[in-house]
Design a protein around this motif. Structure first.
Motif, mmCIF file in Angstrom:
data_model
loop_
_atom_site.group_PDB
_atom_site.id
_atom_site.type_symbol
_atom_site.label_atom_id
_atom_site.label_comp_id
_atom_site.label_asym_id
_atom_site.label_seq_id
_atom_site.Cartn_x
_atom_site.Cartn_y
_atom_site.Cartn_z
ATOM 1 N N LEU A 686 0.837 -1.192 0.000
ATOM 2 C CA LEU A 686 0.000 0.000 0.000
ATOM 3 C C LEU A 686 0.874 1.244 0.000
ATOM 4 C CD1 LEU A 686 -2.937 1.124 0.250
ATOM 5 C CD2 LEU A 686 -2.554 1.171 2.717
ATOM 6 N N ILE A 687 0.604 2.140 -0.948
ATOM 7 C CA ILE A 687 1.337 3.399 -1.038
ATOM 8 C C ILE A 687 0.545 4.523 -0.386
ATOM 9 C CG2 ILE A 687 2.272 5.116 -2.627
ATOM 10 C CD1 ILE A 687 2.739 2.867 -4.614
ATOM 11 N N GLY A 688 -0.761 4.500 -0.542
ATOM 12 C CA GLY A 688 -1.596 5.539 0.048
ATOM 13 C C GLY A 688 -2.989 5.494 -0.545
ATOM 14 N N ARG A 689 -3.773 6.493 -0.198
ATOM 15 C CA ARG A 689 -5.107 6.628 -0.752
ATOM 16 C C ARG A 689 -5.045 7.592 -1.922
ATOM 17 N NH1 ARG A 689 -9.348 3.759 -0.579
ATOM 18 N NH2 ARG A 689 -10.751 5.539 -0.531
ATOM 19 N N LYS A 690 -5.800 7.270 -2.975
ATOM 20 C CA LYS A 690 -5.791 8.103 -4.173
ATOM 21 C C LYS A 690 -6.166 9.536 -3.846
ATOM 22 C CE LYS A 690 -7.488 7.938 -8.949
ATOM 23 N NZ LYS A 690 -8.336 7.188 -9.894
ATOM 24 N N LYS A 691 -7.184 9.698 -3.007
ATOM 25 C CA LYS A 691 -7.646 11.047 -2.682
ATOM 26 C C LYS A 691 -6.703 11.745 -1.701
ATOM 27 C CE LYS A 691 -10.687 9.646 1.129
ATOM 28 N NZ LYS A 691 -12.063 9.675 1.644
ATOM 29 N N ASP A 692 -5.760 10.985 -1.086
ATOM 30 C CA ASP A 692 -4.837 11.570 -0.121
ATOM 31 C C ASP A 692 -3.535 12.032 -0.767
ATOM 32 O OD1 ASP A 692 -6.636 11.059 1.924
ATOM 33 O OD2 ASP A 692 -5.789 9.088 2.370
ATOM 34 N N MET A 693 -3.382 11.806 -2.064
ATOM 35 C CA MET A 693 -2.146 12.202 -2.737
ATOM 36 C C MET A 693 -1.920 13.707 -2.611
ATOM 37 S SD MET A 693 -1.082 11.711 -6.732
ATOM 38 C CE MET A 693 -2.163 13.025 -7.283
ATOM 39 N N LEU A 694 -0.670 14.081 -2.304
ATOM 40 C CA LEU A 694 -0.296 15.489 -2.179
ATOM 41 C C LEU A 694 0.501 15.906 -3.413
ATOM 42 C CD1 LEU A 694 0.959 15.403 1.537
ATOM 43 C CD2 LEU A 694 -1.381 15.591 0.686
ATOM 44 N N ILE A 695 0.334 17.177 -3.810
ATOM 45 C CA ILE A 695 1.067 17.707 -4.972
ATOM 46 C C ILE A 695 1.848 18.936 -4.513
ATOM 47 C CG2 ILE A 695 0.898 18.683 -7.286
ATOM 48 C CD1 ILE A 695 -1.722 17.171 -7.620
ATOM 49 N N ARG A 696 3.180 18.841 -4.637
ATOM 50 C CA ARG A 696 4.041 19.971 -4.297
ATOM 51 C C ARG A 696 5.007 20.167 -5.453
ATOM 52 N NH1 ARG A 696 7.328 19.410 1.073
ATOM 53 N NH2 ARG A 696 8.399 17.847 -0.202
ATOM 54 N N SER A 698 6.276 19.772 -8.863
ATOM 55 C CA SER A 698 6.020 18.734 -9.866
ATOM 56 C C SER A 698 5.983 17.333 -9.260
ATOM 57 C CB SER A 698 7.114 18.780 -10.945
ATOM 58 O OG SER A 698 8.389 18.556 -10.347
ATOM 59 N N ALA A 699 6.080 17.259 -7.903
ATOM 60 C CA ALA A 699 6.161 15.950 -7.242
ATOM 61 C C ALA A 699 4.800 15.511 -6.709
ATOM 62 C CB ALA A 699 7.170 16.006 -6.093
ATOM 63 N N ASN A 700 4.441 14.255 -6.987
ATOM 64 C CA ASN A 700 3.272 13.627 -6.362
ATOM 65 C C ASN A 700 3.747 12.843 -5.140
ATOM 66 O OD1 ASN A 700 1.738 14.609 -8.467
ATOM 67 N ND2 ASN A 700 1.753 12.690 -9.599
ATOM 68 N N ILE A 701 3.181 13.145 -3.983
ATOM 69 C CA ILE A 701 3.616 12.535 -2.718
ATOM 70 C C ILE A 701 2.483 11.679 -2.172
ATOM 71 C CG2 ILE A 701 4.429 12.989 -0.363
ATOM 72 C CD1 ILE A 701 5.459 15.725 -1.424
ATOM 73 N N TYR A 702 2.781 10.418 -1.916
ATOM 74 C CA TYR A 702 1.784 9.499 -1.376
ATOM 75 C C TYR A 702 2.087 9.254 0.111
ATOM 76 C CZ TYR A 702 1.102 8.693 -6.357
ATOM 77 O OH TYR A 702 0.872 8.861 -7.701
ATOM 78 N N PRO A 703 1.301 9.822 1.010
ATOM 79 C CA PRO A 703 1.598 9.689 2.444
ATOM 80 C C PRO A 703 1.738 8.242 2.909
ATOM 81 C CG PRO A 703 -0.073 11.361 2.096
ATOM 82 C CD PRO A 703 0.136 10.691 0.771
#
Length: 807
Positions: A686-696, A698-703
């Motif tokens: 498990l990497i994370g929840r799709k709706k929980d993805m953060l964008i900073r 150009s980087a997509n961050i999966y909590p």
């Protein structure tokens, strides 16, 4: 109370032996020995004293001892007639063998799994003689209502009579009389010898238990009764003598006892060999593997005397035979009242034995059960009710009153029980509980339905038709109800049973159906938690009921371990954690508390598909230690297919997948909303929840990819990452919220994390800010992390902390 559990054998150690006098009990003593073998705290030894039996009691005991050497079972013979003499012989033999503590039960009684542990707890509290209570056995023969009420009525009467009986009063007694049935008592070896022990006299002359208590009262006041020290008592004498005769048996020994002994044989009859049927043998009933209710009913037909459910504050029990009769009776009553195949039935009953009967009955009758969490609020409840369009409501009487009576609507709203539309007179209603003001007119009485006729169900139900609708997500404009069939549920339950085997003798503790129904299908015992609070009393209930398999939410387990001093009951073999990710710190504490006795498993499941994957603790620790990132869920269970979409979303399908969502077309692949990857061994990460993805930038961050690794760092109990969007650019400030474990001061923890984080997470995911909080906000019954609330909480301190990384 001692902080350490009682120990068994060895020099200077506590050693509890159990003594069982027996006379002509060859037909039933095996059940008693099995009950002693199943004790959570195994006795150091068991002594059966054969009191000159004329049947095969001795042979049965020898055979059991040979087959079960772990019980340390010894057989003695006592020719002097009387249970007192037999018990005294056994007690003194046990003392000579090194017993420091003694317990006695009878050869027709069944001690529950917690019995020896409860007796030792009483000793730890300072008692030298422990008196117990009796509950009626229901496995010997069906009990009528008089027999069911006999013990609840007889025990307080006998106790009251004992206190005023002239023979129990006098200046030599140091304390009041306490009734102590001989078949459920404990006494220290030292006190037994000091007081003289059981009288070696026939029961026609003196009651051995009464005489022992009176001897104890002359030398000490350290005696008392304990509610958790009880056994199942054979009702043979009660049936043979009746109420009046049973009362006479306890009230006055003498001629009446001799007459009764001559008149009535209370031994269990040997089963008579059956004559072969005249015609061809009847074929066993065939049940479709997907017929969930049919499989439960078939198991109940095979083992009607076994206990199916344990429930309520008093650990009430319901046998498989009783469960089967009530399910068939309610099914018949609902059909007779007009329930048609496909009718939806809204359930408004807290989880209990009644809930199990209702669920099985509705599905057996062809209906579809609708489950709506009232905690979502009245607006969401009303929207879900409009979407489900039930034709029936089965609810507790109090729930009807709270929603029908205007004066109670305020308290109902505050309690989260204001459910608009639940009392709609256009619906058919069934009340659970006594009639109360506000119950709709014409509502059926659930208790009367259970008492009605119980014919076999006629006709076959399509196992692939909708059986359950569970609302989990969505909005008031578009509620989302998950639709399961009996076949999809049966497939999921089969996967559960394959991973952690279940069978007769096992006890499952779960408020939900994921473990409960597999237990019933396997002939095991389903223990339903009595408390509404998922933490309060959970571990005590597990120990008292001898639970072997239990399910709980990780955050609840953390609270339980904190309160219990990191101890788990010794009877527990499997501990399943689910409904939310397991933090590394919680898993480590659970494994340490289990001490190698209990296998700790993490279950990945969704309402739409349960279960999907199961990982054991060792697998998860190895993954975290490897630094691979993410949270290991385990390999997909047999039959479950998994693939990763282009955006990393996990897609699933299998025999246990739901039919779809209410009002929507069937599913081809289930879109989980979880972001995941498959490792080289085919396991889900498990990497994370799709709706929980953060964008900073150009980087997509999966909590979810980083939170387990952060939570595994020294000084951290829990960790969560959220993003706070800039109102102009939309770019997100990444905030790491951590809960300290108490080993590192909060101020020092922040600086430690700044140094440690670059070693465990990617540079692109380093947080802009670290917040140290006393706890993470949670929501819902499963106490999942409430990221919206966390976002609001850390947003209040925006800009108050220095960044961990440059922007």
């Amino acid at each position: 109370m001692s902080a350490n559990p009682p120990r068994r054998n060895g020099a200077g150690k506590e050693s509890l032996w159990v003594v069982v006098p027996a006379y002509n009990e060859g037909a039933g003593i095996t059940a008693t020995l099995r009950a002693l073998s199943a004790q959570c705290l195994p006795p150091a030894g068991v002594v059966v004293v054969d009191n000159a039996s004329t049947d095969d009691t001795a042979e049965v005991v020898r055979a059991y001892a040979a087959a079960h050497p772990e019980l340390n079972l010894e057989l003695l013979h006592e020719s002097q007639k009387g249970t007192g003499a037999a018990a005294d012989t056994g007690m003194r033999h046990a003392i000579a063998r090194g017993a420091t503590h003694l317990a006695r039960t009878d050869a027709d009684c069944l001690p529950p799994p917690h019995w020896t542990a409860a007796i030792m707890r009483a000793f730890d509290e300072g008692l030298e003689l422990v008196a117990g209570r009796l509950r009626p056995r229901t496995d010997e023969f069906p009990l009528n209502w008089k027999e069911r009420w006999l013990l609840p009525v007889l025990q307080p009467l006998a106790a009251a009579f004992g206190r005023i009986r002239p023979g129990n009063q006098g200046p030599d007694y140091l304390g009041p009389y306490v009734m102590s049935p001989a078949c459920t008592l404990g006494i220290t070896a030292e006190l037994y010898e000091r007081c003289g022990g059981f009288p070696r006299a026939p029961i026609e002359e003196v009651h051995d238990d009464r005489e022992l208590v009176n001897r104890v009262r002359k030398v000490t006041t350290a005696y008392g009764r304990r509610r958790d020290v009880w056994v199942y008592w054979s009702m043979r004498r009660a049936r043979a003598y009746g109420l009046r005769g049973t009362l006479a048996w306890y009230a006055r020994p003498g001629r009446r006892d001799k007459e009764m002994a001559k008149e009535v044989d209370v031994r269990l009859p040997r089963p008579r060999p059956r004559r072969p049927p005249a015609g061809p043998p009847r074929r066993p009933r065939r049940v479709d593997e997907a017929d969930l209710v049919g499989r439960v009913l078939a198991q109940a037909e095979r083992t009607p005397g076994a206990v199916a459910l344990v429930h309520g504050p008093g650990d009430r029990q319901m046998t498989y035979g009783e469960l089967r009769h009530r399910v068939l009776a309610v099914t018949h009553g609902l059909r007779r009242a007009g329930l048609r195949p496909g009718d939806r039935v809204l359930l408004g009953v807290r989880h209990s034995a009644a809930t199990v009967i209702i669920a099985l009955s509705v599905v057996a009758a062809g209906g579809t059960l609708v489950i709506v969490d009232p905690g979502a609020g009245p607006q969401m409840f009303a929207a879900r009710l409009r979407s489900a369009r039930p034709r029936w409501v089965i609810a507790e009487s109090a729930l009807y009153s709270l929603n029908r009576l205007r004066v109670l609507r305020g308290p109902a709203r505050r309690a989260g029980l204001l459910l608009p539309g639940v009392t709609d007179p256009a619906l058919r209603h069934v009340r659970v509980g006594p009639w109360l003001p506000g119950v709709p007119a014409g509502a059926l009485d659930f208790a009367e339905l259970m008492r009605g006729p119980a014919p076999e169900t006629a006709g076959e139900r399509d196992p692939h038709a909708p059986a359950v609708v569970v609302f989990t997500s969505g909005t008031t404009d578009a509620p989302r109800g998950v639709v399961h069939s009996a076949a999809s549920l049966a497939a999921g339950l089969r996967l559960c049973r394959d991973r952690f085997p279940l069978g007769p003798g096992d006890v499952v503790h779960d408020a939900g159906f994921m473990l409960g129904l597999p237990a019933l299908i396997a002939g095991a015992r389903w223990s339903i938690p009595a408390a509404r609070d998922p933490v309060d009393g959970f571990l005590a209930e597990v120990a008292r009921r001898g639970v072997t398999h239990a399910f709980c939410v990780p955050v609840h387990l953390a609270q339980m371990l904190e309160e219990s001093g990191d101890r788990l009951p010794g009877c527990l073999r499997y501990l399943l954690l689910g409904s939310a990710p397991v933090p590394p710190a919680v898993l480590r504490r659970a494994v340490a508390a289990a001490g190698g006795r209990t296998e700790v498993l993490s279950v990945y499941a969704l309402t739409e598909m349960l279960p999907v994957a199961i990982a054991d603790a060792a697998e998860k620790f190895a993954h975290w230690d490897s630094g691979s990132g993410g949270d290991l869920l385990g390999a997909p269970l047999p039959g479950v297919e998994a693939k990763i979409a282009a955006d990393d979303e996990l897609l699933l399908r299998g025999p246990n997948t739901c039919l779809g969502y209410l009002g929507e077309p069937p599913l081809e692949w289930l879109e989980t909303g979880d972001l995941a990857r498959l490792d080289d061994r085919g396991r889900l990460i498990l990497i994370g929840r799709k709706k929980d993805m953060l964008i900073r930038g150009s980087a997509n961050i999966y909590p979810g990819l980083y939170e387990p690794a952060i939570a595994a760092l020294p000084g951290v109990a829990e960790a969560a990452m959220v993003g706070l969007a800039d109102p102009v650019t939309g770019d997100e400030e990444v905030v790491l919220a951590v809960v300290p474990d108490g080993d590192v001061p909060p101020a020092a923890l922040r600086s430690r994390l700044r140094r440690a984080l670059p070693e465990v997470i990617d540079a692109a995911a380093l947080p802009d800010r670290i917040e140290v909080l006393p706890g993470l906000p949670r929501a819902g019954r499963s106490h999942k992390l409430d990221r919206d609330a966390l976002r609001a909480l850390v947003g209040e301190g925006r800009g108050t902390r220095g960044p961990v990384r440059g922007r």
